[in-house]
Design a protein around this motif. Structure first.
Motif, PDB file in Angstrom:
ATOM      1  N   CYS A  43     -14.136 -31.037  17.159  1.00  0.00           N
ATOM      2  CA  CYS A  43     -14.721 -31.975  18.120  1.00  0.00           C
ATOM      3  C   CYS A  43     -14.261 -31.614  19.529  1.00  0.00           C
ATOM      4  O   CYS A  43     -15.064 -31.407  20.427  1.00  0.00           O
ATOM      5  CB  CYS A  43     -14.336 -33.402  17.755  1.00  0.00           C
ATOM      6  SG  CYS A  43     -12.640 -33.571  17.151  1.00  0.00           S
ATOM      7  N   CYS A  44     -12.951 -31.513  19.733  1.00  0.00           N
ATOM      8  CA  CYS A  44     -12.388 -31.232  21.058  1.00  0.00           C
ATOM      9  C   CYS A  44     -11.809 -29.820  21.127  1.00  0.00           C
ATOM     10  O   CYS A  44     -11.273 -29.428  22.160  1.00  0.00           O
ATOM     11  CB  CYS A  44     -11.327 -32.267  21.398  1.00  0.00           C
ATOM     12  SG  CYS A  44     -10.177 -32.573  20.044  1.00  0.00           S
ATOM     13  N   HIS A  77     -11.806 -35.569  14.876  1.00  0.00           N
ATOM     14  CA  HIS A  77     -11.183 -36.865  15.146  1.00  0.00           C
ATOM     15  C   HIS A  77     -12.138 -37.963  14.689  1.00  0.00           C
ATOM     16  O   HIS A  77     -13.355 -37.836  14.829  1.00  0.00           O
ATOM     17  CB  HIS A  77     -10.925 -37.040  16.653  1.00  0.00           C
ATOM     18  CG  HIS A  77      -9.674 -36.376  17.136  1.00  0.00           C
ATOM     19  ND1 HIS A  77      -9.672 -35.399  18.112  1.00  0.00           N
ATOM     20  CD2 HIS A  77      -8.372 -36.574  16.778  1.00  0.00           C
ATOM     21  CE1 HIS A  77      -8.406 -35.026  18.345  1.00  0.00           C
ATOM     22  NE2 HIS A  77      -7.608 -35.708  17.546  1.00  0.00           N
ATOM     23  N   CYS A  81     -12.984 -38.388  21.538  1.00  0.00           N
ATOM     24  CA  CYS A  81     -11.939 -37.522  22.087  1.00  0.00           C
ATOM     25  C   CYS A  81     -12.540 -36.710  23.232  1.00  0.00           C
ATOM     26  O   CYS A  81     -13.760 -36.701  23.400  1.00  0.00           O
ATOM     27  CB  CYS A  81     -11.375 -36.647  20.970  1.00  0.00           C
ATOM     28  SG  CYS A  81     -12.614 -35.615  20.175  1.00  0.00           S
TER      29      CYS A  81
END
Ligand code: ZN
Length: 154
Positions: A43-44, A77, A81
């Motif tokens: 995700c990040c 996550h 995020c």
């Protein structure tokens, strides 16, 4: 040619869907886990510190479809995020060994390489010198799981 590259995580719209629906696009329930530390987060594009709330879900990184469009497991996550900067190689992934797997615009797989720690960025630039290369998927060496996709900017 020195290509400007973009580093693509799981798209924000897909993350929103997964977090909102409580299941991924393939029907697997989102089961919240406590990170043990070291999980690569798609995700990040960071490596999880111990204690983060994460989940293992399925993702299909290739948008073109076709027989090479694999669906595989990714850690994300469970809540919102930071979106990673698209034009910077994700710092946390620099010192990991990685499989760099290139594809052409129709989604056919080309010859890939194994990048040693610290060499992924240089190897990616080299792969993109071939005009046939449209995207490169950065994957884990042993399990083969997708980490992120790289393409030429714009
Ligand atoms: Zn994240």
């Amino acid at each position: 040619m020195n290509a400007e590259l973009e580093y693509l995580p799981v798209p924000g719209a897909e993350l929103d869907r997964i977090r909102c629906n409580g299941h991924d696009d393939f029907g697997n329930a989102v089961v919240s886990l406590i990170a043990g530390g070291g999980e690569p987060l798609r995700c990040c594009l960071t490596i999880a510190p111990a204690g983060d709330q994460i989940a293992l879900v399925s993702h299909r990184p290739m948008t073109a479809g076709g027989p090479y469009a694999e669906i595989g497991p990714v850690f994300v996550h469970t809540s919102e995020c930071p979106v990673p900067a698209p034009d910077v190689f994700p710092m946390d992934f620099r010192d990991r060994r990685a499989v760099l797997r290139p594809y052409d615009a129709s989604g056919q797989m080309l010859d890939g390489v194994v990048a040693e720690p610290g060499t992924s960025e240089t190897e990616l630039k080299r792969l993109f010198e071939d005009p046939a290369v449209d995207t490169v998927q950065v994957r884990n060496v042993v399990a083969g799981c997708w980490n992120f996709t790289v393409r030429r900017h714009g």
